[in-house]
Design a protein around this motif. Structure first.
Motif, mmCIF file in Angstrom:
data_model
loop_
_atom_site.group_PDB
_atom_site.id
_atom_site.type_symbol
_atom_site.label_atom_id
_atom_site.label_comp_id
_atom_site.label_asym_id
_atom_site.label_seq_id
_atom_site.Cartn_x
_atom_site.Cartn_y
_atom_site.Cartn_z
ATOM 1 N N PRO A 6 41.766 40.076 46.295
ATOM 2 C CA PRO A 6 40.404 39.789 46.772
ATOM 3 C C PRO A 6 39.341 39.915 45.678
ATOM 4 C CG PRO A 6 41.557 41.157 48.343
ATOM 5 C CD PRO A 6 42.451 41.040 47.145
ATOM 6 N N ARG A 7 39.500 40.883 44.792
ATOM 7 C CA ARG A 7 38.521 41.058 43.717
ATOM 8 C C ARG A 7 38.501 39.843 42.776
ATOM 9 N NH1 ARG A 7 38.112 46.294 39.731
ATOM 10 N NH2 ARG A 7 36.358 45.530 38.528
ATOM 11 N N THR A 8 39.666 39.296 42.494
ATOM 12 C CA THR A 8 39.766 38.120 41.636
ATOM 13 C C THR A 8 39.152 36.902 42.326
ATOM 14 O OG1 THR A 8 41.767 39.010 40.648
ATOM 15 C CG2 THR A 8 41.368 36.654 40.343
ATOM 16 N N VAL A 9 39.388 36.767 43.627
ATOM 17 C CA VAL A 9 38.800 35.664 44.385
ATOM 18 C C VAL A 9 37.282 35.785 44.386
ATOM 19 C CG1 VAL A 9 38.600 34.620 46.688
ATOM 20 C CG2 VAL A 9 40.840 35.312 45.813
ATOM 21 N N ARG A 10 36.780 36.990 44.564
ATOM 22 C CA ARG A 10 35.327 37.206 44.553
ATOM 23 C C ARG A 10 34.732 36.808 43.203
ATOM 24 N NH1 ARG A 10 35.477 41.748 46.885
ATOM 25 N NH2 ARG A 10 35.778 43.032 45.049
#
Length: 87
Positions: free
Chosen positions: A52-56
């Motif tokens: 999720p952090r990479t997607v954000r």
């Protein structure tokens, strides 16, 4: 907004050239949005298998380049919906 700026309801759009120099994660997110129209951040994480952090981070980079537009979800105001806006 100044008086000289035209009012438009359409978000600014970018091009695939704007995506070219972005990180691979941003390119992957853009491609997934191209095929799926509108997704939430968690749906993007599921589809891309990215954290999720990479997607954000990828979404932030894409928004900076005006190739992704986000809006609040009507069904759940805590979530944002992301749409690709590439010409």
């Amino acid at each position: 907004m100044s008086a000289t700026e035209p009012r438009t309801s359409e978000p600014p759009t970018g091009s695939w050239d704007d995506v070219r120099d972005l990180p691979p994660s941003a390119k992957l997110v853009a491609k997934v949005l191209e095929y799926n129209d509108t997704l939430t951040q968690s749906q993007l994480a599921e589809e891309t298998l990215l954290p999720p952090r990479t997607v954000r981070y990828a979404l932030n980079r894409l928004e900076e380049e005006n190739v992704v537009h986000s809006r609040f979800s009507f069904s759940d105001a805590r979530k944002r919906l992301y749409t690709l806006t590439v010409e």
